[in-house]
Scaffold this motif. Structure first.
Motif, mmCIF file in Angstrom:
data_model
loop_
_atom_site.group_PDB
_atom_site.id
_atom_site.type_symbol
_atom_site.label_atom_id
_atom_site.label_comp_id
_atom_site.label_asym_id
_atom_site.label_seq_id
_atom_site.Cartn_x
_atom_site.Cartn_y
_atom_site.Cartn_z
ATOM 1 N N SER A 70 18.563 3.969 -18.657
ATOM 2 C CA SER A 70 18.500 4.352 -17.244
ATOM 3 C C SER A 70 17.204 3.915 -16.575
ATOM 4 C CB SER A 70 18.652 5.874 -17.108
ATOM 5 O OG SER A 70 19.906 6.293 -17.587
ATOM 6 N N ALA A 71 16.117 3.859 -17.329
ATOM 7 C CA ALA A 71 14.803 3.617 -16.725
ATOM 8 C C ALA A 71 14.260 2.212 -16.941
ATOM 9 C CB ALA A 71 13.795 4.633 -17.274
ATOM 10 N N TRP A 72 14.628 1.564 -18.033
ATOM 11 C CA TRP A 72 13.910 0.361 -18.470
ATOM 12 C C TRP A 72 14.005 -0.791 -17.477
ATOM 13 C CZ3 TRP A 72 10.258 0.809 -21.714
ATOM 14 C CH2 TRP A 72 9.766 -0.268 -22.442
ATOM 15 N N GLU A 73 15.229 -1.176 -17.081
ATOM 16 C CA GLU A 73 15.387 -2.313 -16.176
ATOM 17 C C GLU A 73 15.067 -1.950 -14.733
ATOM 18 O OE1 GLU A 73 15.732 -5.292 -17.198
ATOM 19 O OE2 GLU A 73 15.985 -4.692 -19.286
ATOM 20 N N VAL A 74 15.311 -0.707 -14.348
ATOM 21 C CA VAL A 74 14.965 -0.280 -12.994
ATOM 22 C C VAL A 74 13.458 -0.397 -12.773
ATOM 23 C CG1 VAL A 74 14.999 1.650 -11.363
ATOM 24 C CG2 VAL A 74 16.949 1.249 -12.870
ATOM 25 N N ALA A 75 12.678 -0.079 -13.803
ATOM 26 C CA ALA A 75 11.218 -0.176 -13.678
ATOM 27 C C ALA A 75 10.781 -1.608 -13.382
ATOM 28 C CB ALA A 75 10.560 0.330 -14.955
ATOM 29 N N VAL A 76 11.464 -2.597 -13.968
ATOM 30 C CA VAL A 76 11.132 -3.995 -13.694
ATOM 31 C C VAL A 76 11.354 -4.304 -12.220
ATOM 32 C CG1 VAL A 76 11.650 -6.401 -14.247
ATOM 33 C CG2 VAL A 76 11.732 -4.670 -16.046
ATOM 34 N N VAL A 77 12.487 -3.862 -11.669
ATOM 35 C CA VAL A 77 12.800 -4.107 -10.259
ATOM 36 C C VAL A 77 11.765 -3.445 -9.358
ATOM 37 C CG1 VAL A 77 14.513 -3.768 -8.441
ATOM 38 C CG2 VAL A 77 15.251 -4.336 -10.771
ATOM 39 N N VAL A 78 11.373 -2.221 -9.690
ATOM 40 C CA VAL A 78 10.369 -1.525 -8.876
ATOM 41 C C VAL A 78 9.034 -2.265 -8.913
ATOM 42 C CG1 VAL A 78 9.037 0.604 -8.644
ATOM 43 C CG2 VAL A 78 11.477 0.717 -9.129
ATOM 44 N N ALA A 79 8.645 -2.746 -10.101
ATOM 45 C CA ALA A 79 7.389 -3.507 -10.207
ATOM 46 C C ALA A 79 7.433 -4.758 -9.342
ATOM 47 C CB ALA A 79 7.122 -3.864 -11.666
ATOM 48 N N GLN A 80 8.578 -5.445 -9.329
ATOM 49 C CA GLN A 80 8.698 -6.671 -8.546
ATOM 50 C C GLN A 80 8.696 -6.391 -7.048
ATOM 51 O OE1 GLN A 80 12.355 -8.100 -10.238
ATOM 52 N NE2 GLN A 80 11.332 -9.418 -11.738
ATOM 53 N N THR A 81 9.404 -5.350 -6.618
ATOM 54 C CA THR A 81 9.504 -5.072 -5.190
ATOM 55 C C THR A 81 8.304 -4.317 -4.639
ATOM 56 O OG1 THR A 81 10.776 -3.052 -5.668
ATOM 57 C CG2 THR A 81 12.024 -5.067 -5.224
ATOM 58 N N SER A 82 7.402 -3.890 -5.506
ATOM 59 C CA SER A 82 6.210 -3.194 -5.014
ATOM 60 C C SER A 82 5.153 -4.157 -4.509
ATOM 61 C CB SER A 82 5.619 -2.316 -6.129
ATOM 62 O OG SER A 82 5.133 -3.115 -7.197
ATOM 63 N N VAL A 83 5.374 -5.462 -4.719
ATOM 64 C CA VAL A 83 4.436 -6.476 -4.246
ATOM 65 C C VAL A 83 5.172 -7.430 -3.309
ATOM 66 C CG1 VAL A 83 3.100 -6.317 -6.372
ATOM 67 C CG2 VAL A 83 4.881 -8.057 -6.171
ATOM 68 N N GLY A 84 4.434 -8.295 -2.660
ATOM 69 C CA GLY A 84 5.048 -9.290 -1.797
ATOM 70 C C GLY A 84 5.805 -10.335 -2.597
ATOM 71 N N ASP A 85 6.705 -11.062 -1.916
ATOM 72 C CA ASP A 85 7.517 -12.071 -2.591
ATOM 73 C C ASP A 85 6.679 -13.160 -3.250
ATOM 74 O OD1 ASP A 85 9.785 -10.751 -1.841
ATOM 75 O OD2 ASP A 85 10.257 -12.059 -0.148
ATOM 76 N N ASP A 86 5.499 -13.433 -2.707
ATOM 77 C CA ASP A 86 4.675 -14.494 -3.262
ATOM 78 C C ASP A 86 4.057 -14.118 -4.605
ATOM 79 O OD1 ASP A 86 3.120 -12.518 -2.110
ATOM 80 O OD2 ASP A 86 1.464 -13.887 -1.671
ATOM 81 N N ALA A 87 4.144 -12.848 -5.000
ATOM 82 C CA ALA A 87 3.522 -12.405 -6.253
ATOM 83 C C ALA A 87 4.532 -11.850 -7.248
ATOM 84 C CB ALA A 87 2.466 -11.338 -5.952
ATOM 85 N N VAL A 88 5.833 -12.105 -7.030
ATOM 86 C CA VAL A 88 6.861 -11.539 -7.901
ATOM 87 C C VAL A 88 6.730 -12.038 -9.335
ATOM 88 C CG1 VAL A 88 9.341 -11.574 -8.388
ATOM 89 C CG2 VAL A 88 8.531 -11.020 -6.103
ATOM 90 N N GLY A 89 6.474 -13.333 -9.504
ATOM 91 C CA GLY A 89 6.346 -13.885 -10.855
ATOM 92 C C GLY A 89 5.192 -13.281 -11.617
ATOM 93 N N THR A 90 4.050 -13.178 -10.965
ATOM 94 C CA THR A 90 2.882 -12.589 -11.615
ATOM 95 C C THR A 90 3.124 -11.115 -11.931
ATOM 96 O OG1 THR A 90 1.456 -14.091 -10.372
ATOM 97 C CG2 THR A 90 0.413 -12.180 -11.379
ATOM 98 N N ALA A 91 3.760 -10.406 -11.004
ATOM 99 C CA ALA A 91 4.054 -8.993 -11.240
ATOM 100 C C ALA A 91 4.964 -8.812 -12.453
ATOM 101 C CB ALA A 91 4.703 -8.378 -10.006
ATOM 102 N N THR A 92 5.964 -9.689 -12.599
ATOM 103 C CA THR A 92 6.880 -9.590 -13.728
ATOM 104 C C THR A 92 6.164 -9.794 -15.047
ATOM 105 O OG1 THR A 92 8.682 -10.405 -12.332
ATOM 106 C CG2 THR A 92 9.023 -10.485 -14.707
ATOM 107 N N SER A 93 5.291 -10.808 -15.106
ATOM 108 C CA SER A 93 4.602 -11.100 -16.361
ATOM 109 C C SER A 93 3.603 -10.004 -16.727
ATOM 110 C CB SER A 93 3.885 -12.453 -16.274
ATOM 111 O OG SER A 93 2.889 -12.432 -15.267
ATOM 112 N N VAL A 94 2.877 -9.486 -15.727
ATOM 113 C CA VAL A 94 1.912 -8.422 -16.002
ATOM 114 C C VAL A 94 2.621 -7.152 -16.440
ATOM 115 C CG1 VAL A 94 0.137 -6.942 -14.991
ATOM 116 C CG2 VAL A 94 0.176 -9.372 -14.448
ATOM 117 N N HIS A 95 3.726 -6.824 -15.769
ATOM 118 C CA HIS A 95 4.500 -5.645 -16.154
ATOM 119 C C HIS A 95 5.055 -5.795 -17.568
ATOM 120 C CE1 HIS A 95 8.230 -3.193 -16.324
ATOM 121 N NE2 HIS A 95 7.474 -2.301 -15.715
#
Length: 466
Positions: A324-349
């Motif tokens: 219930s939580a694992w993949e939703v957390a990835v989406v929240v991490a990505q959408t918490s930043v601007g579109d220009d930083a989605v890749g970096t947010a994914t790797s850091v998360h």
């Protein structure tokens, strides 16, 4: 084409599908290398006379793989994906052969380190190749397909590991991934162009630390890390718990672990539908973390004479929570930043999540083995303790067998109960998210700003950190 030459981004075609399938096969090899040992740990450690150090077989792979993740990402941005992928696959193959031919426990641990140095780069590099070759609107579909590799490994790994260690021998666990890795290396060599994409050739990698100036990103990374420590630190030793504590054969333990996988699948599917319909992310994150804690407490309540019912219930509830939580957390991490930083947010998360898995596996493993040694001290002779494994249990007299079962349950059950509050702490942290609903359309801004909350653009955060 040389490694320094840039490459363009083409629409996905036959060449790319073959490449992506080859990469998925290589990723499957690395994931199987992690999961097949779950049910085989007691057999390997017992056969080599190091039952008290069995945690190192899992921890060595995880530590090595996590440590090299950021290295692979940064180097591949500069030198291209192909040389780094071939390096990762080569290290994985070298570690597999070393382990299969190992003559002692230290060599097995070294082999797992070498395997991890290769396997740790594959996930980051596969995601990078997808970003290079697949247009954005089709990228989610492709990543979902590659994500299915993890489900296959989670289902097949423990079952195959239990059967192979029991009927063929634990060395076969090292051989099993070699054909997959060789096939992946061949596809990469023949199908993946050298160099870097034209739109990244002159770009400077973004600064990861600036992401932590965004509250929801930091909150998500912290909460996911806590959940990883509690859940995945425990999951690594549950097959051993089932075998040595409840007396199941390796193959049977692998089949029982499918209850966890079933819970994961159900939790993931139901949550995906809920989030798609309502856009709300906070409820599944909070409820999922609480469910994971409840599952750990149910497993901690299982005793030698309680039967499998409680253990299976605990596995299902734990799986539901993590799913219930694992993949939703990835989406929240990505959408918490601007579109220009989605890749970096994914790797850091992802790196933060893996650190949580490694820390949890190491802490639970050390705590569990220390308690086990203490409980077995004076009960059995040293030689018997060193060679404990599923195959040696049948030769023990009934009194000694009961001592072993009670020692394993008494060693791990309190540890499971002790880490359960970390999952509850993750629920509390998730509840502090400022934005709990995904926007219907992409705005280029973080979710908190798109939803009318406090602005949290990465541009502003970058100025603050400087």
């Amino acid at each position: 084409m040389t490694d320094s030459a840039p490459i363009g981004r083409a629409r996905i075609g036959e060449r790319d599908w073959i490449l992506l399938l080859g990469l998925a096969v290589g990723l499957l090899a690395s994931e199987l290398a992690e999961t097949v040992f779950a049910t085989a740990l007691p057999t390997v450690a017992g056969d080599l006379g190091h039952a008290a150090q069995l945690a190192w077989i899992t921890t060595a792979y995880l530590l090595a793989g996590t440590a090299v993740m950021p290295v692979y990402g940064r180097l591949s941005d500069r030198a291209g994906r192909r040389p780094l992928l071939l390096t990762a696959l080569g290290l994985f193959l070298a570690g597999s052969v070393t382990g299969a031919l190992a003559g002692g426990f230290a060599t097995v641990v070294l082999a797992r380190v070498i395997q991890g140095l290769g396997g740790g780069g594959l996930l980051i590099l596969v995601q990078s190749v997808v970003a290079d070759t697949v247009e954005p609107r089709r990228r989610v579909t492709v990543m979902s397909g590659i994500g299915a590799v993890f489900a296959v490994a989670a289902v097949a790994g423990p079952v195959a590991g239990g059967w192979l260690s029991e009927h063929v021998g634990w060395r076969s666990l090292f051989w099993v991934g070699i054909p997959f890795a060789l096939l992946a290396a061949l596809v990469v060599w023949l199908r993946l162009p050298a160099g870097v994409p034209t739109d990244r050739a002159a770009a400077e990698p973004p600064a990861p630390l600036r992401l932590f100036r965004t509250r929801d990103f930091t909150t998500t990374v912290l909460a996911t890390g806590l959940l990883a420590v509690a859940a995945f630190g425990s999951i690594a030793y549950l097959p051993t718990y089932l075998q040595m504590g409840l007396g199941l054969r390796p193959t049977t333990a692998g089949l029982v672990m499918l209850a966890l996988v079933g819970g994961l699948a159900i939790g993931t599917v139901l949550t995906a539908r809920l989030v798609k319909r309502t856009g709300r992310t906070k409820p599944p994150l909070v409820v999922g973390s609480c469910s994971a804690a409840a599952g750990l407490l149910l497993l901690a309540a299982t005793s030698t004479g309680a039967g499998l019912g409680l253990a299976v219930a605990g596995l299902i509830v734990l799986g539901l929570g993590v799913g219930s939580a694992w993949e939703v957390a990835v989406v929240v991490a990505q959408t918490s930043v601007g579109d220009d930083a989605v890749g970096t947010a994914t790797s850091v998360h992802s790196l933060g999540r893996e650190i949580g898995v490694v820390v949890g596996t190491a802490v639970v493993g050390v705590w569990f083995t220390a308690r086990l040694q203490s409980l077995l001290a004076g009960q059995l002779d040293d030689q018997t303790v060193r060679s404990l494994g599923p195959a040696t249990l049948d030769a023990l007299p009934d009194g000694a067998l009961l001592v072993v079962h009670q020692a394993y349950v008494g060693a791990l059950a309190p540890v499971l109960a002790a880490v359960a509050p970390l999952a509850l702490a993750a629920a509390v942290v998730f509840a502090a998210l400022r934005s709990g609903k995904l926007a219907r359309v992409r705005t280029g801004a973080p979710a908190s700003e798109a939803d009318g909350g406090e602005p949290g653009r990465i541009e502003r955060a970058d100025r603050m950190i400087r």
